[in-house]
Design a protein around this motif. Structure first.
Motif, PDB file in Angstrom:
ATOM      1  N   ASP A  73      -6.678   1.408  37.399  1.00  0.00           N
ATOM      2  CA  ASP A  73      -6.428   2.408  36.353  1.00  0.00           C
ATOM      3  C   ASP A  73      -4.971   2.882  36.349  1.00  0.00           C
ATOM      4  OD1 ASP A  73      -6.500   3.790  38.762  1.00  0.00           O
ATOM      5  OD2 ASP A  73      -7.611   5.502  37.959  1.00  0.00           O
ATOM      6  N   GLN A  74      -4.087   2.100  36.946  1.00  0.00           N
ATOM      7  CA  GLN A  74      -2.684   2.510  37.042  1.00  0.00           C
ATOM      8  C   GLN A  74      -2.120   2.859  35.671  1.00  0.00           C
ATOM      9  OE1 GLN A  74      -0.041   0.423  39.817  1.00  0.00           O
ATOM     10  NE2 GLN A  74       1.351   0.135  38.097  1.00  0.00           N
ATOM     11  N   ASP A  75      -1.437   3.982  35.614  1.00  0.00           N
ATOM     12  CA  ASP A  75      -0.863   4.483  34.372  1.00  0.00           C
ATOM     13  C   ASP A  75       0.440   5.202  34.709  1.00  0.00           C
ATOM     14  OD1 ASP A  75      -0.565   5.191  31.683  1.00  0.00           O
ATOM     15  OD2 ASP A  75      -2.547   6.103  31.526  1.00  0.00           O
ATOM     16  N   HIS A  76       1.056   5.796  33.723  1.00  0.00           N
ATOM     17  CA  HIS A  76       2.312   6.504  33.953  1.00  0.00           C
ATOM     18  C   HIS A  76       2.430   7.680  32.991  1.00  0.00           C
ATOM     19  CE1 HIS A  76       3.119   3.811  30.604  1.00  0.00           C
ATOM     20  NE2 HIS A  76       3.925   4.765  30.192  1.00  0.00           N
ATOM     21  N   GLU A  77       3.277   8.606  33.375  1.00  0.00           N
ATOM     22  CA  GLU A  77       3.666   9.717  32.508  1.00  0.00           C
ATOM     23  C   GLU A  77       5.195   9.721  32.507  1.00  0.00           C
ATOM     24  OE1 GLU A  77       2.028  13.099  34.526  1.00  0.00           O
ATOM     25  OE2 GLU A  77      -0.033  12.426  34.241  1.00  0.00           O
ATOM     26  N   ILE A  78       5.782   9.403  31.383  1.00  0.00           N
ATOM     27  CA  ILE A  78       7.244   9.346  31.314  1.00  0.00           C
ATOM     28  C   ILE A  78       7.814  10.762  31.330  1.00  0.00           C
ATOM     29  CG2 ILE A  78       9.220   8.705  29.867  1.00  0.00           C
ATOM     30  CD1 ILE A  78       7.681   6.180  29.107  1.00  0.00           C
ATOM     31  N   ILE A  79       8.808  10.954  32.172  1.00  0.00           N
ATOM     32  CA  ILE A  79       9.506  12.232  32.294  1.00  0.00           C
ATOM     33  C   ILE A  79      10.746  12.230  31.400  1.00  0.00           C
ATOM     34  CG2 ILE A  79      10.768  13.759  33.877  1.00  0.00           C
ATOM     35  CD1 ILE A  79       8.940  12.479  36.129  1.00  0.00           C
ATOM     36  N   GLU A  80      11.526  11.141  31.486  1.00  0.00           N
ATOM     37  CA  GLU A  80      12.772  11.070  30.722  1.00  0.00           C
ATOM     38  C   GLU A  80      13.220   9.621  30.615  1.00  0.00           C
ATOM     39  OE1 GLU A  80      15.000  11.969  28.258  1.00  0.00           O
ATOM     40  OE2 GLU A  80      14.818  13.929  29.227  1.00  0.00           O
ATOM     41  N   ALA A  87      21.969  -0.432  31.136  1.00  0.00           N
ATOM     42  CA  ALA A  87      20.582  -0.221  31.560  1.00  0.00           C
ATOM     43  C   ALA A  87      19.919   0.913  30.797  1.00  0.00           C
ATOM     44  CB  ALA A  87      20.531   0.086  33.056  1.00  0.00           C
ATOM     45  N   VAL A  88      18.589   0.835  30.778  1.00  0.00           N
ATOM     46  CA  VAL A  88      17.750   1.961  30.380  1.00  0.00           C
ATOM     47  C   VAL A  88      17.138   2.458  31.684  1.00  0.00           C
ATOM     48  CG1 VAL A  88      15.701   2.709  29.109  1.00  0.00           C
ATOM     49  CG2 VAL A  88      17.268   1.031  28.093  1.00  0.00           C
ATOM     50  N   ILE A  89      17.253   3.753  31.923  1.00  0.00           N
ATOM     51  CA  ILE A  89      16.778   4.354  33.167  1.00  0.00           C
ATOM     52  C   ILE A  89      15.603   5.257  32.806  1.00  0.00           C
ATOM     53  CG2 ILE A  89      17.395   5.769  35.162  1.00  0.00           C
ATOM     54  CD1 ILE A  89      20.413   4.946  33.968  1.00  0.00           C
ATOM     55  N   VAL A  90      14.452   4.984  33.413  1.00  0.00           N
ATOM     56  CA  VAL A  90      13.240   5.727  33.093  1.00  0.00           C
ATOM     57  C   VAL A  90      12.760   6.450  34.346  1.00  0.00           C
ATOM     58  CG1 VAL A  90      10.895   5.616  32.174  1.00  0.00           C
ATOM     59  CG2 VAL A  90      12.624   3.975  31.387  1.00  0.00           C
ATOM     60  N   GLU A  91      12.613   7.766  34.215  1.00  0.00           N
ATOM     61  CA  GLU A  91      11.977   8.569  35.257  1.00  0.00           C
ATOM     62  C   GLU A  91      10.538   8.774  34.806  1.00  0.00           C
ATOM     63  OE1 GLU A  91      14.467  11.934  37.057  1.00  0.00           O
ATOM     64  OE2 GLU A  91      15.257  11.660  35.012  1.00  0.00           O
ATOM     65  N   PHE A  92       9.585   8.594  35.731  1.00  0.00           N
ATOM     66  CA  PHE A  92       8.185   8.703  35.351  1.00  0.00           C
ATOM     67  C   PHE A  92       7.331   9.009  36.568  1.00  0.00           C
ATOM     68  CE2 PHE A  92       9.096   4.366  36.469  1.00  0.00           C
ATOM     69  CZ  PHE A  92       7.964   3.875  37.104  1.00  0.00           C
ATOM     70  N   TRP A  93       6.133   9.482  36.300  1.00  0.00           N
ATOM     71  CA  TRP A  93       5.097   9.618  37.316  1.00  0.00           C
ATOM     72  C   TRP A  93       4.226   8.376  37.219  1.00  0.00           C
ATOM     73  CZ3 TRP A  93       5.293  13.347  40.862  1.00  0.00           C
ATOM     74  CH2 TRP A  93       5.940  14.541  40.550  1.00  0.00           C
ATOM     75  N   LEU A  94       4.019   7.687  38.322  1.00  0.00           N
ATOM     76  CA  LEU A  94       3.046   6.603  38.373  1.00  0.00           C
ATOM     77  C   LEU A  94       1.779   7.204  38.959  1.00  0.00           C
ATOM     78  CD1 LEU A  94       2.841   3.540  37.778  1.00  0.00           C
ATOM     79  CD2 LEU A  94       3.094   3.188  40.239  1.00  0.00           C
ATOM     80  N   ILE A  95       0.658   6.928  38.325  1.00  0.00           N
ATOM     81  CA  ILE A  95      -0.612   7.500  38.747  1.00  0.00           C
ATOM     82  C   ILE A  95      -1.678   6.411  38.833  1.00  0.00           C
ATOM     83  CG2 ILE A  95      -0.181   9.839  37.897  1.00  0.00           C
ATOM     84  CD1 ILE A  95      -1.642   9.156  35.347  1.00  0.00           C
ATOM     85  N   GLY A  96      -2.661   6.626  39.670  1.00  0.00           N
ATOM     86  CA  GLY A  96      -3.753   5.671  39.765  1.00  0.00           C
ATOM     87  C   GLY A  96      -4.710   6.035  40.878  1.00  0.00           C
ATOM     88  N   THR A  97      -5.761   5.236  41.009  1.00  0.00           N
ATOM     89  CA  THR A  97      -6.796   5.433  42.016  1.00  0.00           C
ATOM     90  C   THR A  97      -6.889   4.173  42.868  1.00  0.00           C
ATOM     91  OG1 THR A  97      -7.993   6.763  40.391  1.00  0.00           O
ATOM     92  CG2 THR A  97      -9.203   6.122  42.378  1.00  0.00           C
ATOM     93  N   PRO A 107      -9.161  -0.016  50.402  1.00  0.00           N
ATOM     94  CA  PRO A 107      -9.189   1.073  49.422  1.00  0.00           C
ATOM     95  C   PRO A 107      -9.690   2.374  50.040  1.00  0.00           C
ATOM     96  CG  PRO A 107     -10.940  -0.504  48.979  1.00  0.00           C
ATOM     97  CD  PRO A 107     -10.106  -1.081  50.077  1.00  0.00           C
ATOM     98  N   THR A 108      -9.042   3.470  49.660  1.00  0.00           N
ATOM     99  CA  THR A 108      -9.431   4.791  50.166  1.00  0.00           C
ATOM    100  C   THR A 108     -10.133   5.614  49.092  1.00  0.00           C
ATOM    101  OG1 THR A 108      -7.354   5.832  49.497  1.00  0.00           O
ATOM    102  CG2 THR A 108      -7.440   4.845  51.721  1.00  0.00           C
ATOM    103  N   GLY A 109     -10.057   5.176  47.847  1.00  0.00           N
ATOM    104  CA  GLY A 109     -10.616   5.951  46.750  1.00  0.00           C
ATOM    105  C   GLY A 109      -9.715   7.098  46.326  1.00  0.00           C
ATOM    106  N   GLY A 110      -8.570   7.224  47.004  1.00  0.00           N
ATOM    107  CA  GLY A 110      -7.660   8.332  46.721  1.00  0.00           C
ATOM    108  C   GLY A 110      -6.844   8.108  45.456  1.00  0.00           C
ATOM    109  N   ARG A 111      -6.556   9.229  44.795  1.00  0.00           N
ATOM    110  CA  ARG A 111      -5.657   9.198  43.632  1.00  0.00           C
ATOM    111  C   ARG A 111      -4.246   9.459  44.122  1.00  0.00           C
ATOM    112  NH1 ARG A 111      -6.444   8.207  38.731  1.00  0.00           N
ATOM    113  NH2 ARG A 111      -5.101   9.809  37.873  1.00  0.00           N
ATOM    114  N   PHE A 112      -3.291   8.878  43.407  1.00  0.00           N
ATOM    115  CA  PHE A 112      -1.901   9.162  43.725  1.00  0.00           C
ATOM    116  C   PHE A 112      -1.152   9.512  42.444  1.00  0.00           C
ATOM    117  CE2 PHE A 112      -1.588   4.748  42.509  1.00  0.00           C
ATOM    118  CZ  PHE A 112      -0.368   4.668  41.861  1.00  0.00           C
ATOM    119  N   ARG A 113      -0.092  10.253  42.629  1.00  0.00           N
ATOM    120  CA  ARG A 113       0.844  10.597  41.557  1.00  0.00           C
ATOM    121  C   ARG A 113       2.206  10.662  42.227  1.00  0.00           C
ATOM    122  NH1 ARG A 113       2.551  15.627  38.561  1.00  0.00           N
ATOM    123  NH2 ARG A 113       2.829  14.960  36.396  1.00  0.00           N
ATOM    124  N   VAL A 114       3.037   9.663  41.948  1.00  0.00           N
ATOM    125  CA  VAL A 114       4.318   9.518  42.619  1.00  0.00           C
ATOM    126  C   VAL A 114       5.431   9.430  41.583  1.00  0.00           C
ATOM    127  CG1 VAL A 114       5.671   8.058  44.177  1.00  0.00           C
ATOM    128  CG2 VAL A 114       3.233   8.319  44.547  1.00  0.00           C
TER     129      VAL A 114
END
Length: 188
Positions: A73-80, A87-97, A107-114
């Motif tokens: 379920d890896q996804d992202h939330e773009i910050i800027e 170059a194009v420089i993208v800051e974002f949160w990567l999220i997933g389980t 697998p730990t079943g844990g969610r991450f947001r980095v």
């Protein structure tokens, strides 16, 4: 005329680069790998925290497969989104389980947001030649391992397996990421 680090391309070029990068992000979430790979003439990823390189279609597809097995379920939330001369420089949160093995880490079943930064580097012909990614692996691992219930003995077993798996994943850094030099125009 050769472009320098101070020559910012036209607005049209910056908008075209940004569209390509945002399409690339969208297609990764959709697992549309052929579309993602079509954004490069030659796919090339550099993961700076792990000092690994995935170069060429086959290696990049393997990278996509292994990360989506681990985090389907890896996804992202773009910050800027920012622009530089090349170059194009993208800051974002990567999220997933963590639903599948991450290398040798079960697998730990844990969610991450980095929080991450990706540099999408373009050559003089406006071809995307590299996605270079920076992130804090410790933050991710703390979140994944922190999801374990340490009151449950099975979690302790899983923790030991995760630590052994992490230790087994240690490998020599890719020399292409170690042999860097100061650009000629920045040398004293």
């Amino acid at each position: 005329m050769t472009r320098t680090r101070f020559d910012i391309p036209s607005r049209d070029v910056l908008e075209a680069r940004q569209k390509l990068v945002l399409d690339h992000f969208h297609d990764e979430v959709d697992h549309a790998w052929d579309d993602v790979l079509s954004t490069f003439p030659h796919p090339h990823y550099e993961l700076i925290p792990t000092l690994t390189v995935h170069d060429g279609d086959a290696e990049v597809r393997t990278y996509y497969h292994s990360t989506r097995v681990a985090f389907p379920d890896q996804d992202h939330e773009i910050i800027e989104v920012r622009h530089s001369a090349d170059a194009v420089i993208v800051e974002f949160w990567l999220i997933g389980t963590h639903r599948g093995p991450l290398g040798a880490i079960p697998p730990t079943g844990g969610r991450f947001r980095v929080r991450m930064t990706a540099y999408f580097v373009f050559d003089e012909n406006e071809n995307l030649i590299c996605e270079r990614i920076y992130f804090d692996t410790l933050t991710m691992l703390k979140q994944l391992i922190g999801a374990l219930n340490f009151k449950d003995p099975r979690s302790l077993f899983k923790l030991v397996k995760a630590l052994r798996g992490l230790a087994s994943m240690t490998r020599a850094p890719d020399p292409r990421l170690l042999s860097t030099s100061v650009p000629a125009d920045l040398q004293h």
